[in-house]
Design an enzyme around this catalytic site. Structure first.
Site, PDB file in Angstrom:
ATOM      1  N   HIS A  98      -2.497  -8.813 -10.280  1.00 42.28           N
ATOM      2  CA  HIS A  98      -3.830  -8.248 -10.006  1.00 42.28           C
ATOM      3  C   HIS A  98      -4.255  -8.504 -11.383  1.00 42.28           C
ATOM      4  O   HIS A  98      -5.328  -7.330 -11.877  1.00 42.28           O
ATOM      5  CB  HIS A  98      -3.259  -6.104 -10.093  1.00 42.28           C
ATOM      6  CG  HIS A  98      -2.853  -5.428  -9.315  1.00 42.28           C
ATOM      7  ND1 HIS A  98      -3.071  -5.429  -8.184  1.00 42.28           N
ATOM      8  CD2 HIS A  98      -0.981  -5.296  -9.708  1.00 42.28           C
ATOM      9  CE1 HIS A  98      -1.890  -4.741  -7.627  1.00 42.28           C
ATOM     10  NE2 HIS A  98      -0.918  -5.016  -7.705  1.00 42.28           N
ATOM     11  N   ASP A 135       4.314  -8.076  -1.267  1.00 41.47           N
ATOM     12  CA  ASP A 135       3.923  -7.145  -2.784  1.00 41.47           C
ATOM     13  C   ASP A 135       3.469  -5.811  -2.010  1.00 41.47           C
ATOM     14  O   ASP A 135       2.799  -5.986  -1.221  1.00 41.47           O
ATOM     15  CB  ASP A 135       3.598  -7.062  -4.374  1.00 41.47           C
ATOM     16  CG  ASP A 135       3.482  -6.270  -4.865  1.00 41.47           C
ATOM     17  OD1 ASP A 135       4.543  -6.222  -5.943  1.00 41.47           O
ATOM     18  OD2 ASP A 135       2.654  -5.470  -4.867  1.00 41.47           O
ATOM     19  N   HIS A 137       0.956  -4.023  -2.951  1.00 41.25           N
ATOM     20  CA  HIS A 137      -0.071  -4.073  -2.894  1.00 41.25           C
ATOM     21  C   HIS A 137      -0.311  -5.313  -2.996  1.00 41.25           C
ATOM     22  O   HIS A 137      -0.335  -6.543  -2.866  1.00 41.25           O
ATOM     23  CB  HIS A 137       0.113  -3.507  -4.061  1.00 41.25           C
ATOM     24  CG  HIS A 137       0.558  -2.002  -5.004  1.00 41.25           C
ATOM     25  ND1 HIS A 137       1.852  -2.145  -5.399  1.00 41.25           N
ATOM     26  CD2 HIS A 137      -0.149  -0.967  -4.867  1.00 41.25           C
ATOM     27  CE1 HIS A 137       2.265  -0.982  -5.897  1.00 41.25           C
ATOM     28  NE2 HIS A 137       1.654  -0.397  -4.761  1.00 41.25           N
TER      29      HIS A 137
HETATM   30 ZN   LIG Z   1       2.952  -3.830  -6.054  1.00 43.35          ZN
END
Ligand SMILES: [Zn+2]
Length: 247
Positions: A98, A135, A137
């Site tokens: 991220h 993952d 996300h």
């Molecule tokens: Zn994650």
């Protein structure tokens, strides 16, 4: 299987779930037999700057997290470099997928995957790279930093059933051979983690898909830890991936 780690990853460095006590220990305590430990070494600022602006690097420094984030990025570079010869796992944190060039969120500071691939590219060790980010996300940082580079292809699978998810991954991996395949290995999509979908055996299966493609095309492969927050599950899931990746 070589595993990059450091005791510096053990202490709690922030209050977020990726830094919670016992997380790296859970992975290290479940390593497959024969795992060979290699001490992580920090990335240089020049290597980090391949992926990030100086403003962002200064922001991380001001947060007091430069040293641990640089160590994770350096561990990712080692995993990728060794991965050119044999599959390697980076038991590193903080995670990175991220982190964009000039910002970050979601427990991430420097983008470990981007720093690793850009460092190898910079050294002329690879021409092409493929990223599998399983993952839970969406790895917006990987995408923001790398998507516009024509030599990188990224897959964030979106299917909502196990069968379709694994088919999506298999189709993508088979269609995108590269000099190196990097796995953003978050285990938070596990059935007993936040995402509630994948079984432990699915991480083994995805590891097989990656090593099979790498061997077929004379490429390398490596995986680095991203998310995964159930300490009772993350160790066996990471071990399943490592066993799947083993030649
Ligand atoms: Zn994650």
């Amino acid at each position: 299987m070589k595993v990059i780690y450091s005791h510096s990853f053990y202490p709690v460095y922030t209050s977020d779930p990726a830094a919670k006590a016992g997380r790296i220990e859970a992975v290290m305590n479940a390593l497959p037999a024969g795992a060979e430990l290699i001490e992580a070494e920090p990335a240089t600022e020049a290597q980090i700057a391949l992926a990030h602006t100086m403003e962002h690097i200064e922001f991380v420094r001001a947060e007091g997290l430069y040293d641990i984030a640089a160590l994770a990025a350096g561990g990712a570079i080692q995993a990728a470099r060794l991965g050119l010869k044999a599959p390697t796992f980076g038991a590193i944190r903080p995670p990175g997928h991220h982190a964009s060039d000039d910002s970050c969120w979601g427990f991430c500071y420097f983008n470990n995957m981007a720093v690793a691939l850009l460092a190898l590219k910079h050294e002329g060790l690879i021409e092409t790279a493929t990223i599998l980010d399983f993952d839970l996300h969406y790895g917006d940082g990987n995408v923001n930093i790398l998507e516009h580079r024509s030599w990188v292809t990224i897959c964030n699978p979106t299917s909502h059933t196990r069968d379709k998810y694994l088919k999506e991954v298999k189709t993508f991996i088979q269609a995108h051979p590269a000099d190196i395949i990097g796995i953003s290995a978050g285990f938070d999509h596990h059935v007993r983690d936040w995402g509630g979908l994948l079984l432990t055996e699915d991480y083994h299966a995805m590891g097989r898909m990656v090593i099979n493609s790498a061997r077929k095309h004379n490429g390398g492969c490596f995986a680095i830890l991203e998310g995964g927050y159930n300490h009772n599950e993350i160790g066996k899931n990471a071990a399943a991936l490592m066993e799947g990746l083993s030649p």
